[in-house]
Design a protein around this motif. Structure first.
Motif, mmCIF file in Angstrom:
data_model
loop_
_atom_site.group_PDB
_atom_site.id
_atom_site.type_symbol
_atom_site.label_atom_id
_atom_site.label_comp_id
_atom_site.label_asym_id
_atom_site.label_seq_id
_atom_site.Cartn_x
_atom_site.Cartn_y
_atom_site.Cartn_z
ATOM 1 N N LEU A 61 -0.536 5.913 -0.348
ATOM 2 C CA LEU A 61 0.414 7.018 -0.407
ATOM 3 C C LEU A 61 1.284 7.043 0.848
ATOM 4 C CD1 LEU A 61 -0.371 10.506 -1.794
ATOM 5 C CD2 LEU A 61 0.806 10.353 0.386
ATOM 6 N N ARG A 62 0.681 6.817 2.011
ATOM 7 C CA ARG A 62 1.447 6.799 3.259
ATOM 8 C C ARG A 62 2.432 5.636 3.271
ATOM 9 N NH1 ARG A 62 -2.292 7.411 8.490
ATOM 10 N NH2 ARG A 62 -0.203 7.173 9.403
ATOM 11 N N ALA A 63 2.013 4.488 2.764
ATOM 12 C CA ALA A 63 2.912 3.336 2.741
ATOM 13 C C ALA A 63 4.123 3.612 1.848
ATOM 14 C CB ALA A 63 2.160 2.100 2.264
ATOM 15 N N ARG A 64 3.894 4.233 0.691
ATOM 16 C CA ARG A 64 5.011 4.541 -0.212
ATOM 17 C C ARG A 64 5.932 5.599 0.381
ATOM 18 N NH1 ARG A 64 3.091 3.970 -6.445
ATOM 19 N NH2 ARG A 64 1.615 2.251 -6.152
ATOM 20 N N ALA A 65 5.345 6.585 1.026
ATOM 21 C CA ALA A 65 6.165 7.618 1.658
ATOM 22 C C ALA A 65 6.982 7.029 2.801
ATOM 23 C CB ALA A 65 5.272 8.751 2.166
ATOM 24 N N ARG A 66 6.369 6.150 3.583
ATOM 25 C CA ARG A 66 7.083 5.520 4.691
ATOM 26 C C ARG A 66 8.272 4.715 4.178
ATOM 27 N NH1 ARG A 66 3.199 2.548 6.254
ATOM 28 N NH2 ARG A 66 2.220 4.073 7.639
ATOM 29 N N ARG A 67 8.044 3.985 3.110
ATOM 30 C CA ARG A 67 9.118 3.153 2.552
ATOM 31 C C ARG A 67 10.239 4.021 1.973
ATOM 32 N NH1 ARG A 67 6.106 0.567 -0.638
ATOM 33 N NH2 ARG A 67 5.415 -0.871 0.982
ATOM 34 N N ALA A 68 9.869 5.108 1.288
ATOM 35 C CA ALA A 68 10.885 6.001 0.708
ATOM 36 C C ALA A 68 11.698 6.688 1.798
ATOM 37 C CB ALA A 68 10.218 7.038 -0.194
ATOM 38 N N CYS A 69 11.046 7.074 2.893
ATOM 39 C CA CYS A 69 11.768 7.740 3.978
ATOM 40 C C CYS A 69 12.779 6.802 4.621
ATOM 41 C CB CYS A 69 10.776 8.246 5.022
ATOM 42 S SG CYS A 69 9.878 9.736 4.526
ATOM 43 N N SER A 70 12.427 5.537 4.758
ATOM 44 C CA SER A 70 13.363 4.589 5.365
ATOM 45 C C SER A 70 14.522 4.266 4.436
ATOM 46 C CB SER A 70 12.625 3.302 5.748
ATOM 47 O OG SER A 70 12.123 2.650 4.589
ATOM 48 N N GLN A 71 14.296 4.336 3.135
ATOM 49 C CA GLN A 71 15.343 3.981 2.177
ATOM 50 C C GLN A 71 16.221 5.165 1.806
ATOM 51 O OE1 GLN A 71 13.283 2.242 -1.132
ATOM 52 N NE2 GLN A 71 12.996 0.267 -0.139
ATOM 53 N N TYR A 72 15.622 6.346 1.640
ATOM 54 C CA TYR A 72 16.356 7.482 1.088
ATOM 55 C C TYR A 72 16.480 8.666 2.042
ATOM 56 C CZ TYR A 72 14.828 4.819 -2.994
ATOM 57 O OH TYR A 72 14.558 3.803 -3.890
ATOM 58 N N LYS A 73 16.021 8.530 3.289
ATOM 59 C CA LYS A 73 16.122 9.615 4.272
ATOM 60 C C LYS A 73 15.466 10.888 3.751
ATOM 61 C CE LYS A 73 18.588 6.783 6.695
ATOM 62 N NZ LYS A 73 17.967 6.059 7.835
ATOM 63 N N ILE A 74 14.223 10.757 3.310
ATOM 64 C CA ILE A 74 13.485 11.877 2.731
ATOM 65 C C ILE A 74 13.316 12.986 3.773
ATOM 66 C CG2 ILE A 74 11.276 12.583 1.750
ATOM 67 C CD1 ILE A 74 12.971 10.901 -0.138
ATOM 68 N N GLY A 75 13.523 14.240 3.333
ATOM 69 C CA GLY A 75 13.356 15.394 4.214
ATOM 70 C C GLY A 75 12.243 16.327 3.809
ATOM 71 N N LEU A 76 11.598 16.069 2.659
ATOM 72 C CA LEU A 76 10.493 16.908 2.182
ATOM 73 C C LEU A 76 9.610 16.070 1.269
ATOM 74 C CD1 LEU A 76 9.045 19.656 1.756
ATOM 75 C CD2 LEU A 76 10.656 20.101 -0.112
ATOM 76 N N ILE A 77 8.300 16.163 1.477
ATOM 77 C CA ILE A 77 7.323 15.454 0.643
ATOM 78 C C ILE A 77 6.369 16.479 0.041
ATOM 79 C CG2 ILE A 77 5.436 13.769 0.616
ATOM 80 C CD1 ILE A 77 6.784 12.318 2.894
ATOM 81 N N ILE A 78 6.130 16.369 -1.262
ATOM 82 C CA ILE A 78 5.218 17.260 -1.975
ATOM 83 C C ILE A 78 4.174 16.399 -2.670
ATOM 84 C CG2 ILE A 78 5.010 19.055 -3.737
ATOM 85 C CD1 ILE A 78 7.950 19.739 -3.218
ATOM 86 N N ILE A 79 2.902 16.741 -2.511
ATOM 87 C CA ILE A 79 1.790 15.977 -3.099
ATOM 88 C C ILE A 79 1.024 16.885 -4.051
ATOM 89 C CG2 ILE A 79 -0.285 14.627 -2.639
ATOM 90 C CD1 ILE A 79 0.786 14.152 0.194
#
Length: 528
Positions: A373-391
């Motif tokens: 989950l952390r790896a996917r979130a890290r990759r999404a943040c670098s690609q899409y500039k994520i500002g909020l994560i909900i699990i």
């Protein structure tokens, strides 16, 4: 003298496709048909001509040898590093070593030597099944799956298991193996880019853009920062204070969409973990979606916040249906049955268009571990500039080791979520379940009712508990709603959002309304 006919070497001087380059005046008449050369000598002998051909053939052979030398260069790898890492995994038993490998995204493809790929696959299978990792179990797994010969044979597997005496330097071997893998991937991608450049059928700008994307995708590793001087932290704190003064009376984080909640929390802030807990069917997922909708479709005076939603329970199509129906104000159950009132199709399509253009990404993968989950979130943040994560939600995240008690697994997951929030500097809303104690005792939930682990309340920066008002049961809500609006069927019900913990602010209760028909929460002032 007879005509000479032979096949020219590839890339030779004469085999250029240009008849004007054929020596047809001083040596004789020459003609070139495809790869066949025809020559009729005049003033020179055959040996004069053949010496020219020999020189050209030699040039072609030297050029071919040079190409072969370049093609035969082996990919960067270290057989010893691969052996040592596998030996560390077996020696340590696979508990900490496999967790480190997963965290650093080491897979069977990270190994260059085919035998080592098979051995690592077997080690991963044993760890996944929760079996002890020993020499015997490794050999048994390979033999049971008919992979013992693919792993180099029984003797070679034993050599790998006994190649190291301690596992103290496993991080070094992981880093070295990861470096070799990245180098090989760079070579592969770069070679592909060169081949595409020779046969590019697109515009140069598009080709350069795709080449940059391929190079960037090779590695998504995050550089971990070391300790920093307090001067930097003080400067950041002053900047935060100045921003608060400039926007006095406004929230300085991600808005939740609920006025009273934003007033108490001042929004959702980067690096914080916000735990939203409730009993089943209380509306945890609905409130998580409300947070997401407020972030991606805010009022005109606020910027959109790209959001990543991990849905381990529901499919992305179900979440999309909830969002669209809630936005359009359409009863989702009626829509699923095909009984949508006339004239509401336009509202439905308008809401669908809004969400189609919104910066929301949904990951519906199930059985994710915290490292995945952390790896996917890290990759999404670098690609899409994520500002909020909900699990959605904590109890469905898989533990790294199924042999450990569930409380320890949840504690590990909770620590991983907190580390992810700090690393990515985004607010993480973590949905969780409450145990039955509050229902059994007939009271409001407390922070100690968080299910399966007390470490959740320790790692969380904010804990929100969603519950019915004190003294109200589900039967009371149903009967009261049916008396008021029998056709709607207990649509609007009251909910209390208890702020049980907040590191940087007050605690208290926020009163909300839950629309069961739209599966959406509202501010209590908007009952009408």
């Amino acid at each position: 003298m007879p005509m000479i006919n032979f096949t020219l070497p590839k890339n030779s001087y004469f085999n250029s496709g240009l008849p004007s380059r054929c020596p047809s005046t001083c040596l004789g008449r020459a003609s070139l048909r495809g790869n066949e050369f025809f020559y009729s000598p005049r003033r020179a002998t055959q040996s004069s001509f053949l010496s020219v051909v020999a020189r050209e053939g030699k040039k072609s052979e030297n050029s071919a040898d040079s190409l072969k030398k370049n093609d035969l260069r082996s990919m960067p790898y270290s057989m010893e590093v691969e052996r040592m890492l596998l030996g560390c995994c077996v020696l340590e038993g696979g508990q900490e070593s496999l967790a480190l490998c997963i965290e650093n995204r080491i897979t069977a493809d990270s190994f260059y030597y085919p035998f080592h790929r098979v051995i690592f696959e077997a080690i991963s299978d044993i760890h996944r099944r929760g079996q002890p990792l020993l020499e015997g179990t490794l050999l048994e797994c390979l033999e049971a799956t008919n992979r013992i010969q693919l792993a180099g044979g029984r003797s070679y597997v034993l050599q790998v298991c006994d190649c190291i005496d301690n596992a103290l330097h496993i991080r070094h071997f992981i880093d070295r193996l990861r470096d070799y893998e990245l180098l090989r991937r760079i070579i592969t991608v770069a070679t592909k880019i060169v081949e595409q450049a020779y046969g590019a059928m697109m515009s140069v700008a598009q080709f350069v853009s795709e080449a940059e994307e391929q190079i960037y995708s090779v590695s998504q590793d995050t550089i971990r920062q070391s300790a920093t001087h307090i001067k930097e932290s003080v400067n950041q704190a002053i900047q935060m204070a100045q921003m608060a003064f400039m926007h006095r009376g406004q929230i300085n984080g991600v808005s939740t969409g609920f006025i009273d909640l934003d007033r108490m929390l001042c929004g959702l802030h980067g690096g914080e973990v916000i735990v939203l807990a409730a009993r089943p069917s209380m509306g945890k997922t609905s409130m998580g979606l409300n947070f997401a909708e407020s972030a991606i479709l805010p009022p005109a005076d606020r910027d959109r916040v790209p959001t990543l939603f991990f849905s381990l329970e529901m499919g992305s199509d179900q979440l999309a249906m909830r969002l669209i129906c809630g936005r359009a104000g359409i009863d989702m159950s009626a829509l699923r049955n095909g009984y949508t009132p006339a004239g509401q199709e336009s509202r439905l399509l308008s809401a669908a268009k809004e969400f189609s253009d919104a910066p929301l990404w949904i990951d519906e993968s199930s059985n994710l571990t915290i490292l995945e989950l952390r790896a996917r979130a890290r990759r999404a943040c670098s690609q899409y500039k994520i500002g909020l994560i909900i699990i959605d939600y904590l109890q469905l995240v898989s533990g790294m080791d199924s042999r450990t008690p569930r409380e320890q697994q949840v504690a590990e997951i909770s620590r991983g979520v907190k580390a992810m929030a700090k690393e990515l500097k985004v607010p993480v809303v973590l949905l969780s379940q409450l145990n039955r104690e509050s229902e059994r005792d007939g009271r409001q939930p407390r922070i100690s009712d968080l299910r399966e682990s007390g470490s959740i309340e320790q790692d969380a920066d904010v804990v929100l508990l969603l519950a019915r008002p004190r003294g109200t049961s589900e039967e009371d809500e149903r009967s009261a709603a049916e008396e008021d609006t029998p056709a709607a069927g207990f649509s609007l019900v009251e909910r209390e959002l208890i702020i049980a913990k907040q590191r940087n602010g007050p605690v208290g209760v926020v009163h909300l309304l839950f629309d069961r028909r739209l599966t959406k929460f509202r501010n209590q002032a908007t009952r009408e």
